[in-house]
Design a protein around this motif. Sequence first.
Motif, mmCIF file in Angstrom:
data_model
loop_
_atom_site.group_PDB
_atom_site.id
_atom_site.type_symbol
_atom_site.label_atom_id
_atom_site.label_comp_id
_atom_site.label_asym_id
_atom_site.label_seq_id
_atom_site.Cartn_x
_atom_site.Cartn_y
_atom_site.Cartn_z
ATOM 1 N N GLY A 195 1.023 -1.055 -0.065
ATOM 2 C CA GLY A 195 0.287 -0.085 0.032
ATOM 3 C C GLY A 195 0.814 1.189 0.008
ATOM 4 O O GLY A 195 2.202 1.473 -0.249
ATOM 5 N N TRP A 243 -9.497 -10.744 -0.714
ATOM 6 C CA TRP A 243 -8.942 -9.933 0.111
ATOM 7 C C TRP A 243 -10.642 -8.807 -0.003
ATOM 8 O O TRP A 243 -11.206 -9.062 -0.184
ATOM 9 N N ARG A 262 -11.416 -5.158 2.179
ATOM 10 C CA ARG A 262 -10.426 -3.482 2.418
ATOM 11 C C ARG A 262 -12.063 -3.050 3.363
ATOM 12 O O ARG A 262 -13.228 -3.559 3.672
ATOM 13 N N ARG A 270 -15.769 -4.159 6.856
ATOM 14 C CA ARG A 270 -15.193 -4.579 5.882
ATOM 15 C C ARG A 270 -15.932 -4.963 4.670
ATOM 16 O O ARG A 270 -16.506 -5.665 4.932
ATOM 17 N N ASP A 309 -11.289 4.405 -3.892
ATOM 18 C CA ASP A 309 -10.523 3.043 -3.422
ATOM 19 C C ASP A 309 -9.934 3.663 -2.292
ATOM 20 O O ASP A 309 -9.348 2.470 -0.983
ATOM 21 N N ALA A 330 -8.592 2.564 1.236
ATOM 22 C CA ALA A 330 -9.330 2.019 2.492
ATOM 23 C C ALA A 330 -7.488 1.429 2.955
ATOM 24 O O ALA A 330 -6.501 1.482 2.476
ATOM 25 N N TYR A 356 -6.349 -2.728 3.554
ATOM 26 C CA TYR A 356 -7.055 -3.801 2.885
ATOM 27 C C TYR A 356 -6.227 -4.632 3.258
ATOM 28 O O TYR A 356 -5.095 -4.555 3.695
ATOM 29 N N TYR A 357 -6.728 -5.756 3.683
ATOM 30 C CA TYR A 357 -6.653 -6.783 3.935
ATOM 31 C C TYR A 357 -6.770 -8.414 3.289
ATOM 32 O O TYR A 357 -7.580 -8.604 2.862
ATOM 33 N N GLY A 394 -3.469 -5.239 7.913
ATOM 34 C CA GLY A 394 -4.106 -4.661 6.799
ATOM 35 C C GLY A 394 -3.237 -3.750 6.019
ATOM 36 O O GLY A 394 -1.815 -3.637 6.818
ATOM 37 N N GLN A 410 -1.986 0.010 4.485
ATOM 38 C CA GLN A 410 -3.335 1.306 3.940
ATOM 39 C C GLN A 410 -2.966 1.583 2.468
ATOM 40 O O GLN A 410 -1.644 2.074 1.726
#
Length: 122
Positions: A8, A35, A37, A44, A89, A91, A93-94, A115, A117
């Motif tokens: 990220g 995936w 976010r 989520r 977009d 966020a 992200y995980y 996550g 960022q």
Amino acid sequence: VQLQASGGGLVQAGDSVLLSCSASGDTFDSYAIGWFRQAGENEREFLATISWGGGRADYAESVKGRFTISRDNTKNTAYLQMNNLKVEDTAVYYCAADMLDAGVEVGDYDHWGQGTQVTVSS
């Protein structure tokens, strides 16, 4: 299995980013990968999932055509290629893993990484 998302950063609208999800501690190719976010206090959100062998992938409608999920089981790593990024977009992200089918719900996954960022500026 332990997961770590990376890749990220701060990008501009229209840019592309490749996120990576590195796994350790168990047989990576036994797990489906998803995936998700989370933006601020929002729930989520599911983005994409890929089966353990990579033969099946599913996407949320909101990212279909812009995001691509993939995996390299020889490297114990999954990826999320994100193209034509938009401000919305932005966020954290995980990535997540589960030994059953590649689900689309948060509750379908037993293992989560920290996550990464992604911030998209206009």
